[in-house]
Write a protein that holds these residues in place. Structure first.
Motif, short mmCIF file in Angstrom:
data_model
loop_
_atom_site.label_atom_id
_atom_site.label_comp_id
_atom_site.label_asym_id
_atom_site.label_seq_id
_atom_site.Cartn_x
_atom_site.Cartn_y
_atom_site.Cartn_z
N PHE A 280 -30.63 -36.30 80.26
CA PHE A 280 -31.69 -35.40 80.75
C PHE A 280 -31.64 -34.09 79.98
O PHE A 280 -30.63 -33.74 79.37
CB PHE A 280 -31.56 -35.16 82.25
N LYS A 281 -32.75 -33.36 80.01
CA LYS A 281 -32.85 -32.06 79.35
C LYS A 281 -32.83 -30.95 80.41
O LYS A 281 -33.40 -31.10 81.48
CB LYS A 281 -34.13 -31.96 78.51
N VAL A 282 -32.15 -29.86 80.07
CA VAL A 282 -32.03 -28.74 81.00
C VAL A 282 -32.50 -27.47 80.30
O VAL A 282 -32.09 -27.19 79.16
CB VAL A 282 -30.58 -28.56 81.49
N LYS A 283 -33.35 -26.70 80.96
CA LYS A 283 -33.84 -25.44 80.42
C LYS A 283 -32.78 -24.35 80.53
O LYS A 283 -32.01 -24.30 81.48
CB LYS A 283 -35.09 -24.99 81.18
N LEU A 284 -32.73 -23.49 79.52
CA LEU A 284 -31.87 -22.32 79.55
C LEU A 284 -32.69 -21.11 79.98
O LEU A 284 -33.90 -21.07 79.77
CB LEU A 284 -31.26 -22.08 78.17
N PRO A 285 -32.05 -20.09 80.57
CA PRO A 285 -32.81 -18.93 81.05
C PRO A 285 -33.37 -18.07 79.94
O PRO A 285 -34.20 -17.20 80.19
CB PRO A 285 -31.78 -18.16 81.89
N PHE A 286 -32.90 -18.28 78.69
CA PHE A 286 -33.43 -17.54 77.55
C PHE A 286 -33.18 -18.36 76.29
O PHE A 286 -32.28 -19.21 76.26
CB PHE A 286 -32.79 -16.16 77.42
N LEU A 315 -23.18 -20.37 83.82
CA LEU A 315 -22.58 -21.39 84.67
C LEU A 315 -23.59 -22.53 84.83
O LEU A 315 -24.73 -22.30 85.20
CB LEU A 315 -22.25 -20.80 86.04
N TYR A 316 -23.17 -23.75 84.49
CA TYR A 316 -24.06 -24.90 84.67
C TYR A 316 -23.82 -25.51 86.04
O TYR A 316 -22.70 -25.91 86.38
CB TYR A 316 -23.82 -25.95 83.59
N ASP A 317 -24.85 -25.59 86.86
CA ASP A 317 -24.80 -26.19 88.19
C ASP A 317 -25.42 -27.57 88.11
O ASP A 317 -26.64 -27.71 88.02
CB ASP A 317 -25.55 -25.30 89.19
N ASP A 318 -24.59 -28.60 88.14
CA ASP A 318 -25.11 -29.96 87.95
C ASP A 318 -25.94 -30.42 89.14
O ASP A 318 -26.85 -31.22 88.98
CB ASP A 318 -23.95 -30.93 87.72
N SER A 319 -25.62 -29.93 90.35
CA SER A 319 -26.38 -30.36 91.53
C SER A 319 -27.83 -29.91 91.44
O SER A 319 -28.74 -30.58 91.92
CB SER A 319 -25.73 -29.82 92.81
N LYS A 320 -28.06 -28.75 90.80
CA LYS A 320 -29.43 -28.23 90.63
C LYS A 320 -29.94 -28.43 89.21
O LYS A 320 -31.11 -28.15 88.94
CB LYS A 320 -29.46 -26.74 90.98
N ARG A 321 -29.05 -28.87 88.33
CA ARG A 321 -29.37 -29.04 86.92
C ARG A 321 -30.02 -27.79 86.35
O ARG A 321 -31.14 -27.81 85.81
CB ARG A 321 -30.25 -30.27 86.71
N CYS A 322 -29.28 -26.70 86.46
CA CYS A 322 -29.78 -25.43 85.94
C CYS A 322 -28.61 -24.57 85.49
O CYS A 322 -27.45 -24.83 85.84
CB CYS A 322 -30.60 -24.70 86.99
N PHE A 323 -28.91 -23.55 84.69
CA PHE A 323 -27.93 -22.59 84.23
C PHE A 323 -28.13 -21.26 84.94
O PHE A 323 -29.27 -20.82 85.13
CB PHE A 323 -28.05 -22.38 82.72
#
Length: 347
Positions: A280-286, A315-323
């Motif tokens: 899966f792909k995860v967006k970064l905040p910047f 911090l990568y949160d896998d449960s929410k799949r976000c940084f």
């Protein structure tokens, strides 16, 4: 004071005592062995050591950072997405920090080379929480090729930690309980790993490395290597491997000339090597120009993101799949970061 009243305060159920003791640091537990025979037997029980280590994995937010100070790690805490500096932790006295380098780690144990270019016959296996260490003398000739692989894993079958050192053609295994090295064994044409991927990642009794064809796996039980091919995009500029909880992750990073704001992550749960990987792909905040995996804990993955004009830690949160950005972390810089776990294992 009446002796009966004095002793009544210690008349607690054994499971409650174990639960309380399992949450204490190793330094305190070593002292508490002298309280009474029952406490000494409890703390010395290998089953209690396993419970204590698991408690540490679930609750620890401490990390060791390579420091410029002589013979010491900096100790830091990351909690509630904030960074906090703690006291330094000294290396064993047998090491010269200016010439030493941490090679790999497992369950709070560190393998340290006494020479930064890896051309050495001398290593130290160190447990910083118990303040114990073991000097390892590599028993075979060190040729002109530096060691390309190092790793530590825990074999639950024999309840022992094993250290693996190997080059492109051979490897050896050190067993802590036996306090001895194996004979030199052949790699059997295993795909090589790069210098950046020389640190093995422990996961469920095995050790994994990113290789040119996929993953390279050392099985801690039968002490053999195996190539796991075609499980990642080998055209990526960087592929970082990390274990966290009951999952193994591959962070596939492309380092383009233009800014990017997403990362490709592959994940596999459990230790079944035949299990399919999720991608899966995860967006970064910047957007980022440079991305590097930094560290992991039992519950989450840490990565370091360098973007102009500074360095941001996420911090990568896998449960929410976000940084999520870690605040006040500029003091970390680009230093190597290692998880700090309390472990009763004595070296």
């Amino acid at each position: 004071m009446d002796r009966k009243k004095h002793t009544a305060n210690y008349d607690l159920p054994q499971d409650i005592i174990k639960n309380i003791l399992s949450r204490l640091p190793v330094k305190s537990l070593v002292r508490f062995k002298g309280v009474c025979k029952q406490w000494k037997d409890t703390i010395s029980d290998p089953k209690f050591a396993e419970i204590h280590l698991q408690q540490s994995k679930n609750s620890s937010r401490s990390y060791l950072v390579e420091s410029q100070k002589a013979n010491a790690f900096r100790r830091v805490v990351i909690e509630n997405n904030e960074f906090e500096e703690r006291s330094a932790l000294k290396y064993p006295s047998v090491l010269d920090y200016s010439e030493s380098s941490a090679l790999c780690h497992c369950d709070g144990l560190f393998l340290i080379s006494r020479n930064r270019d890896w051309h050495t016959e001398y290593y130290v296996l160190w447990n910083p929480s118990s303040r114990t260490y073991k000097q390892l003398h590599y028993p075979y000739p060190v040729d002109c090729n530096p060691l390309l692989r190092s790793g530590i894993c825990y074999d639950p079958l024999v309840k022992d930690y094993k250290v693996v050192l190997g080059d492109a053609e051979h490897y050896v295994v050190f067993c802590c309980k036996r306090n001895s090295w194996s004979e030199t064994r052949e790699m059997n044409n295993a795909c090589p790993v790069s210098d950046d991927d020389s640190e093995g990642v422990p996961f469920n009794g095995s050790i994994y490395w990113v290789s040119c064809s996929g993953l390279l796996c050392f099985n801690g039980r039968d002490e053999t290597f195996k190539d796991l091919r075609n499980i990642r995009d080998c055209s990526a500029d960087e592929a970082y491997l990390i274990s966290s909880g009951n999952s193994l992750y591959i962070f596939t990073v492309y380092q383009p000339f233009s800014l990017r704001n997403e990362i490709v992550i592959m994940k596999r749960d459990g230790d079944d090597q035949a299990m399919a990987w999720m991608e899966f792909k995860v967006k970064l905040p910047f957007p980022y120009l440079y991305l590097k995996l930094l560290c992991s804990t039992q519950e989450s993955c840490k990565i370091i993101v360098k973007s102009f004009p500074g360095i941001n830690h996420l911090l990568y949160d896998d449960s929410k799949r976000c940084f999520i950005e870690i605040l006040n972390s500029s003091g970390l810089g680009c230093s190597r970061l290692f998880p700090y776990l309390e472990n009763l294992f004595l070296l």
